[in-house]
Design a protein around this motif. Structure first.
Motif, mmCIF file in Angstrom:
data_model
loop_
_atom_site.group_PDB
_atom_site.id
_atom_site.type_symbol
_atom_site.label_atom_id
_atom_site.label_comp_id
_atom_site.label_asym_id
_atom_site.label_seq_id
_atom_site.Cartn_x
_atom_site.Cartn_y
_atom_site.Cartn_z
ATOM 1 N N ALA A 235 12.442 -2.305 2.151
ATOM 2 C CA ALA A 235 10.962 -2.797 1.465
ATOM 3 C C ALA A 235 10.361 -1.452 1.007
ATOM 4 O O ALA A 235 9.728 -1.833 -0.019
ATOM 5 N N VAL A 236 10.107 -0.660 1.618
ATOM 6 C CA VAL A 236 9.487 0.585 1.309
ATOM 7 C C VAL A 236 10.128 1.218 0.396
ATOM 8 O O VAL A 236 9.675 1.686 -0.752
ATOM 9 N N ALA A 237 11.517 1.333 0.280
ATOM 10 C CA ALA A 237 12.306 1.759 -0.827
ATOM 11 C C ALA A 237 11.919 0.941 -2.042
ATOM 12 O O ALA A 237 11.908 1.707 -3.154
ATOM 13 N N ALA A 238 11.742 -0.043 -2.066
ATOM 14 C CA ALA A 238 11.585 -1.064 -3.236
ATOM 15 C C ALA A 238 10.371 -0.599 -3.762
ATOM 16 O O ALA A 238 10.145 -0.472 -5.039
ATOM 17 N N VAL A 239 9.069 -0.238 -3.045
ATOM 18 C CA VAL A 239 8.124 -0.016 -3.612
ATOM 19 C C VAL A 239 8.027 1.378 -4.235
ATOM 20 O O VAL A 239 7.561 1.405 -5.287
ATOM 21 N N LEU A 240 8.348 2.310 -3.444
ATOM 22 C CA LEU A 240 8.492 3.610 -3.698
ATOM 23 C C LEU A 240 9.488 4.140 -4.994
ATOM 24 O O LEU A 240 9.131 4.913 -5.778
ATOM 25 N N SER A 241 10.515 3.315 -5.246
ATOM 26 C CA SER A 241 11.307 3.461 -6.277
ATOM 27 C C SER A 241 10.824 2.391 -7.745
ATOM 28 O O SER A 241 11.376 2.465 -8.433
ATOM 29 N N GLY A 242 9.797 1.838 -7.522
ATOM 30 C CA GLY A 242 9.164 1.253 -8.557
ATOM 31 C C GLY A 242 9.791 -0.203 -8.919
ATOM 32 O O GLY A 242 9.721 -0.695 -10.091
ATOM 33 N N LYS A 243 10.257 -0.865 -8.048
ATOM 34 C CA LYS A 243 11.088 -2.205 -8.339
ATOM 35 C C LYS A 243 9.898 -3.031 -8.441
ATOM 36 O O LYS A 243 10.201 -4.214 -9.030
ATOM 37 N N ILE A 244 8.781 -2.978 -8.310
ATOM 38 C CA ILE A 244 7.714 -3.897 -8.389
ATOM 39 C C ILE A 244 6.502 -3.240 -8.541
ATOM 40 O O ILE A 244 6.319 -2.054 -8.046
ATOM 41 N N THR A 245 5.532 -4.002 -9.342
ATOM 42 C CA THR A 245 4.121 -3.166 -9.749
ATOM 43 C C THR A 245 3.175 -3.317 -8.576
ATOM 44 O O THR A 245 3.142 -4.697 -8.174
ATOM 45 N N VAL A 246 2.756 -2.339 -8.048
ATOM 46 C CA VAL A 246 1.695 -2.728 -6.842
ATOM 47 C C VAL A 246 0.566 -2.002 -7.183
ATOM 48 O O VAL A 246 -0.467 -2.351 -6.290
ATOM 49 N N ALA A 247 0.335 -1.461 -8.274
ATOM 50 C CA ALA A 247 -0.955 -0.822 -8.507
ATOM 51 C C ALA A 247 -2.279 -1.761 -8.526
ATOM 52 O O ALA A 247 -2.169 -2.767 -9.017
ATOM 53 N N GLY A 248 -3.165 -1.480 -7.643
ATOM 54 C CA GLY A 248 -4.295 -2.391 -7.276
ATOM 55 C C GLY A 248 -4.321 -3.321 -6.422
ATOM 56 O O GLY A 248 -5.138 -4.315 -6.551
ATOM 57 N N LYS A 249 -3.003 -3.487 -6.135
ATOM 58 C CA LYS A 249 -3.009 -4.871 -5.366
ATOM 59 C C LYS A 249 -2.556 -4.668 -3.726
ATOM 60 O O LYS A 249 -2.619 -3.257 -3.376
ATOM 61 N N ARG A 250 -3.020 -5.625 -2.880
ATOM 62 C CA ARG A 250 -2.987 -5.399 -1.531
ATOM 63 C C ARG A 250 -1.437 -5.885 -1.025
ATOM 64 O O ARG A 250 -1.295 -7.033 -1.350
ATOM 65 N N VAL A 251 -0.707 -4.969 -0.330
ATOM 66 C CA VAL A 251 0.575 -5.144 -0.296
ATOM 67 C C VAL A 251 0.923 -5.038 0.975
ATOM 68 O O VAL A 251 0.691 -4.020 1.557
#
Lengths: 218, 218
Positions: free
Chosen positions: A184-200
């Motif tokens: 799940a960390v890999a998904a965020v670090l590799s940009g599989k989902i937009t997280v900018a400005g979100k509480r994740v």
């Protein structure tokens, strides 16, 4: 336990007082072995994920997240058989109906991704991946039904992306995380989902890393 | 930064945008170097521990502990210059007057232990230890006064006990902790204090571990 399970996992399990029975992932059916042991020795079988109580227990991870951050925007968790993810998904959806909930699996082990896409449980060949803890070939019966009703989707990552995430976790977060636990960390670090400005919220689960794997990680 | 600081610490500091100035622990006075830089470049000097605001900030670790477990019996923290420990000690003593508060330092770097015993700040020779982050030779002026008034005592551990604690933290707790950060865990694991039946808070602080040290740890 699969015969190729990490040595640290074997040792830790023995340390907790267990008797280990090994099987071959390629050639044997672990559920059949477990049923036979339960019958012959009068044991109670506890399924590692396809059991409502196991799912509920693992869902307490999401409960802790949402108790601390009630307005979490996104929740990501690894998915193997789906026990952790289905439990977390039920809890998160109940406490915060608007939250985005995503499971993460390995691209070559996309049994849950395909099952959700097809609307029924799909069985894939045994995947070859460093993420040994989530090499399931089909989601559980109960877990699939829960995931089908509550998930927003599945994200896929490859071994190289998992590897990068494990290195980041070790050297910057100071956490020793096994490949399956880092998806799940890999998904965020590799940009599989937009997280900018979100509480994740990201569930990181599992630290069975052998000395050999750690050497390679360095 | 000491010229022998871990490479990961250098890289992480550079990554946060710092300009690094190195000094020789044996031959140079880092406080003099810092004062000179501050004067010549118009910089503001922030002391790493002997500053009430730094002490107060580090004390929030104890505040979090006591917010979660108000009736904690014991609190243990590493001590180098004493910033973390004095801050934690003020907070813990204020919120729970009956709590037992202990600092932990390396046996060969026992400057705070000796200072408390003598009732005044004692300066020792530069200690040789794997705990590079707490190789201070005397406690701070402000930190010593606070520790003198609020601590129950100092526990001493040796390098071998620190090493054991680091291995336990890595393989069982899945945490990569630097030697200085593991001293309070070492004190408990090596039986320097009785913890049976008690609620014990241990501050684990610092994860600057180089690849070479990690290899040795394996």
């Amino acid at each position: 336990m699969p015969a190729d399970a990490p040595e640290t996992k074997r040792q830790a399990t023995l340390g907790y007082g267990a008797q280990l029975v090994f099987y071959n992932r390629q050639a044997e059916d672990r559920e059949a072995i477990a049923r036979q042991l339960a019958t012959s020795q009068g044991l109670t079988l506890i399924h590692p994920y396809d059991d409502l109580r196991i799912m509920a227990g693992q869902g307490t991870a999401a409960m802790e997240f949402l108790q601390q951050i009630p307005d979490l925007d996104l929740l990501l968790a690894p998915v193997g058989g789906g026990g952790l993810l289905s439990g977390c998904s039920v809890v998160a959806r109940a406490l915060n109906p608007a939250i985005g909930i995503f499971g993460v699996e390995v691209d070559v082990g996309n049994d849950t991704y395909l099952s959700l896409q097809n609307g029924e449980r799909v069985t894939i060949p045994l995947p070859q991946t460093i993420a040994d803890g989530i090499r399931t070939t089909t989601p559980g019966i109960l877990t699939f039904e829960v995931m089908r009703q509550t998930l927003d989707g599945i994200l896929l990552v490859n071994d190289a992306e998992i590897w990068q995430a494990m290195q980041f976790l070790l050297w910057r977060m100071k956490m020793l995380v096994e490949p399956s636990g880092a998806v799940a960390v890999a998904a965020v670090l590799s940009g599989k989902i937009t997280v900018a400005g979100k509480r994740v919220g990201i569930v990181i689960s599992g630290g069975n890393v052998d000395a050999e794997l750690l050497k390679a990680l360095m």
